[in-house]
Design an enzyme around this catalytic site. Structure first.
Site, PDB file in Angstrom:
ATOM      1  N   SER A 284       0.979  -1.375  -0.095  1.00  9.05           N
ATOM      2  CA  SER A 284      -0.495  -0.030   0.201  1.00  9.05           C
ATOM      3  C   SER A 284       0.563   1.099  -0.057  1.00  9.05           C
ATOM      4  CB  SER A 284      -1.036  -0.261   0.763  1.00  9.05           C
ATOM      5  OG  SER A 284      -2.078  -0.539   0.813  1.00  9.05           O
TER       6      SER A 284
ATOM      7  N   LYS B  66      14.765   6.696   8.436  1.00  4.28           N
ATOM      8  CA  LYS B  66      15.831   5.405   8.561  1.00  4.28           C
ATOM      9  C   LYS B  66      15.428   4.615   7.531  1.00  4.28           C
ATOM     10  CE  LYS B  66      17.589   4.214  11.837  1.00  4.28           C
ATOM     11  NZ  LYS B  66      18.489   4.907  12.615  1.00  4.28           N
TER      12      LYS B  66
ATOM     13  N   CYS C 107     -26.559   0.561 -11.377  1.00  9.69           N
ATOM     14  CA  CYS C 107     -26.723  -0.959 -11.092  1.00  9.69           C
ATOM     15  C   CYS C 107     -27.603  -1.092 -10.329  1.00  9.69           C
ATOM     16  CB  CYS C 107     -25.597  -1.446 -10.669  1.00  9.69           C
ATOM     17  SG  CYS C 107     -25.490  -3.125 -11.807  1.00  9.69           S
ATOM     18  N   LEU C 108     -27.596  -2.453  -8.950  1.00  9.27           N
ATOM     19  CA  LEU C 108     -27.580  -2.550  -8.030  1.00  9.27           C
ATOM     20  C   LEU C 108     -29.457  -1.476  -7.574  1.00  9.27           C
ATOM     21  CD1 LEU C 108     -29.530  -4.844  -6.387  1.00  9.27           C
ATOM     22  CD2 LEU C 108     -27.614  -4.275  -4.039  1.00  9.27           C
TER      23      LEU C 108
ATOM     24  N   GLN D 201     -31.808  -1.347  -9.976  1.00  8.23           N
ATOM     25  CA  GLN D 201     -33.220  -1.965 -10.031  1.00  8.23           C
ATOM     26  C   GLN D 201     -33.456  -1.874  -8.634  1.00  8.23           C
ATOM     27  OE1 GLN D 201     -30.937  -5.548  -9.500  1.00  8.23           O
ATOM     28  NE2 GLN D 201     -29.842  -5.143 -12.177  1.00  8.23           N
TER      29      GLN D 201
ATOM     30  N   ARG E 205     -25.608  -9.187 -13.497  1.00 10.32           N
ATOM     31  CA  ARG E 205     -26.541 -10.675 -14.153  1.00 10.32           C
ATOM     32  C   ARG E 205     -28.027 -10.326 -14.230  1.00 10.32           C
ATOM     33  NH1 ARG E 205     -23.147 -14.605 -12.703  1.00 10.32           N
ATOM     34  NH2 ARG E 205     -21.764 -13.012 -10.986  1.00 10.32           N
TER      35      ARG E 205
ATOM     36  N   HIS F 194     -22.017   1.335 -15.191  1.00  8.69           N
ATOM     37  CA  HIS F 194     -20.961   1.902 -14.230  1.00  8.69           C
ATOM     38  C   HIS F 194     -20.407   2.747 -14.762  1.00  8.69           C
ATOM     39  CE1 HIS F 194     -21.377  -0.914 -11.176  1.00  8.69           C
ATOM     40  NE2 HIS F 194     -21.786  -2.121 -11.964  1.00  8.69           N
TER      41      HIS F 194
ATOM     42  N   GLU G 260     -19.351   5.583 -13.117  1.00 13.65           N
ATOM     43  CA  GLU G 260     -18.003   6.282 -12.372  1.00 13.65           C
ATOM     44  C   GLU G 260     -16.506   5.561 -13.299  1.00 13.65           C
ATOM     45  OE1 GLU G 260     -20.533   3.900 -11.578  1.00 13.65           O
ATOM     46  OE2 GLU G 260     -19.568   2.135 -10.461  1.00 13.65           O
TER      47      GLU G 260
END
Ligand code: GLN
Length: 547
Positions: free
Chosen positions: A14, A186, A380-381, A384, A474, A519, A521
């Site tokens: 990360s 360090k 999406c969802l 729906q 789906r 989507h 985004e």
């Protein structure tokens, strides 16, 4: 033939390797070069499509339907270059290819080994499209020394030997920890990390050192000496307020110059950084703030909705306003009234998701937004759920639901307003699916076109009636509910070109209520905010002036 930059990491994970790679891509573009970025992930999943968003963050979908690592999202947001399925690979995919070839007898009876068979498979992947761009930037996931990563490190070592001299360089990211007690940075972990890299035959040309404190010249010289890197190729990377500062910050620290020097490209073309100066100007000079509630399921890990968070920021940049996005667990609204929570926001976004948990809460959030006239974006969802809400509360289908939830529960409880899609058309061919298919790679994935109804809100937002957006689902809203829902004011304002699949719905008598099956985004960029997000934040801004 492209020049290759291999980006590796050490000391800790990360560190922002993906961001550093993306920023370097943007800087090379600013100097007039074409680039492509690629990610090699050592894990054994074939792709991240089946991994939990809690575990791995968002799955980034490409136009050509690959389910990839979220770093590919950074690459696209910084370079504007659309990723392809050939830009992301995992150990799982490599091994699965090798084993398939072995079963087909393609290795002619040879003993299959990591070197050369697995490493050759990796090198073939690196080769793809190398005649299309000036620079190929390849990031290796994980940190040097990870067991799964070894074949990748070996493959890039071989690859650099196979290519003509000077065509490949290595850039390594490390961390300089700060010891508060002695007030020192360090360098030893960095030295060890480079030693590890050199023990497998890789000498970094550029070292990027993450640090929370300024790196004194003396330490920089020491790192250079002990790691066998030129002092001007030890690049400090300090913490940034916004990730979009990265291109300008890395440029100030000399990253792009160090990379061009390592390739011996001289004189280096002058960079044109106006795109990034404009992005920073919009970020730094935003006036006021709008608050957006994101009502979702994977709220504990922000990376689960990475692209949505970024697209909201871009929407703010388009309107020169700061966006404060807050995540609310949808499950809360299953037992509590959403009003006291949601009244504090200027807009509500319900993102994509899988499974039934939290969906009743999302339906109540959609109802709140519809009834109170609060701007709503359902993705999406989230679309729906808005359709199910309208079916239940406006069209009188009291038990409206999604087949997804019945399938999961193994019993029939709902009228399936959202049903499992069994066949559809992709380009010129028909795709067929069954409910019990494998989970991996079987959704409706990648870019599909949609036709928008002229005069609709969404056509106004896009400024066109023909669009193409990325999908990953789906289940699908059943077209047979179009008429009853439109009679209640929920317009089906975007459809697939064959008119069979609802792509967009919007409430006619609402200031801004849009649900999309895709989507958006995934395609938003800081220098080209997605119209839906720009429009959504504009609506939030209007709402903030009302309340
Ligand atoms: N679970 C829903 C489906 O598969 C929505 C998927 C999503 O939101 N990406 O259709």
């Amino acid at each position: 033939m492209a020049r290759y930059v291999f980006i590796t990491g050490g000391v800790v994970s990360s560190l922002g390797k993906g961001l550093a790679s993306a920023a370097l891509g943007a800087l090379l573009q600013a100097r007039g070069f074409s680039v492509r970025l690629r990610k090699l992930d050592p894990y054994l999943n074939v792709d991240p499509g089946t991994m939990s968003p809690f575990e791995h963050g968002e799955v980034f979908v490409t136009d050509d339907g690959a389910e990839t690592d979220l770093d590919l999202g950074h690459y696209e947001r910084f370079t504007g270059v659309s990723a392809r399925n050939t830009d992301s690979v995992s150990s799982g995919r490599i091994y699965s290819n090798v084993l398939e070839k072995e079963r087909r007898g393609e290795y002619l009876g040879k003993t299959i080994q990591v070197i050369p068979h697995v490493t050759n498979e990796i090198k073939d992947f690196l080769d793809v499209g190398d005649d299309e761009v000036d620079f190929m930037l390849c990031e290796i996931g994980g940190t040097v020394g990870d067991i799964e990563g070894l074949p990748f490190f070996e493959a890039i070592r071989q690859f650099s030997q196979d290519r003509p001299r000077g065509q490949c360089i290595f850039m390594h990211l490390t961390l300089l920890p700060y010891l508060a007690a002695s007030g020192e940075l360090k360098t030893k972990p960095t030295q060890h990390s480079v030693k590890e890299l050199r023990s497998i035959g890789l000498q970094p040309d550029v070292l990027v050192c993450r640090s929370e404190h300024p790196i004194p010249e003396k330490e920089r010289a020491k790192i250079a000496l002990f790691c066998n890197v030129r002092p001007d190729s030890v690049i400090p990377a300090y913490d940034l307020k916004s990730i979009y500062e990265a291109p300008l910050a890395y440029h100030r620290m000399g990253l792009d110059q160090a990379v061009l020097d390592a390739f011996g490209i001289s004189p280096a073309p002058k960079p044109d950084l106006t795109r990034w100066e404009d992005v920073m100007d919009r970020l730094n000079n935003a006036e006021g703030e709008v608050r957006v509630a994101i009502v979702g399921k994977y709220v504990q890990l922000e990376d689960a909705y990475k692209s949505i968070a970024e697209a909201l920021t871009h929407g703010g940049m388009a309107n020169r306003v700061r966006v404060k996005a807050e995540w609310i667990d949808a499950e809360i609204f299953e037992t509590e009234d959403p009003a006291p929570y949601l009244e504090n926001y200027h807009a509500i976004l319900v993102p994509g998701g899988f499974g039934e948990r939290g969906t009743e809460g999302k339906i109540r959030a959609a109802q709140f937004a519809r009834e109170k006239g609060v701007p709503y974006l359902g993705i999406c969802l989230g679309m729906q759920m808005a359709v199910i809400e309208a079916a239940r509360n406006l069209a009188g289908v009291a038990d409206a639901g999604s087949e997804e939830f019945d399938h999961e529960a193994g019993k029939k409880r709902f009228t399936p307003v959202v049903y499992h899609l069994k066949e559809w058309v992709q380009g010129n061919h028909r795709v067929e699916r069954k409910l019990d298919d494998d989970k991996g790679g079987t959704m409706r994935l990648g870019a599909y076109s949609a036709v928008l109804q002229a005069g609709s809100k969404v056509a106004e937002v896009y400024g066109t009636t023909d669009i193409e957006e990325r999908h990953r689902h789906r289940y699908e809203v059943d077209i047979k509910y179009r008429e009853p829902l439109e009679a209640c004011g929920l317009e089906f304002s975007g459809m697939s070109p064959d008119g069979r699949l609802p792509e967009i719905v919007e409430h006619k008598d609402h200031p801004w209520f849009i649900g999309v099956q895709f989507h958006p985004e995934l395609k938003s960029k800081p220098f080209a905010p997605h119209p839906l997000f720009a429009g959504f934040i504009k609506a939030a801004l209007d709402q903030s002036r009302l309340v």
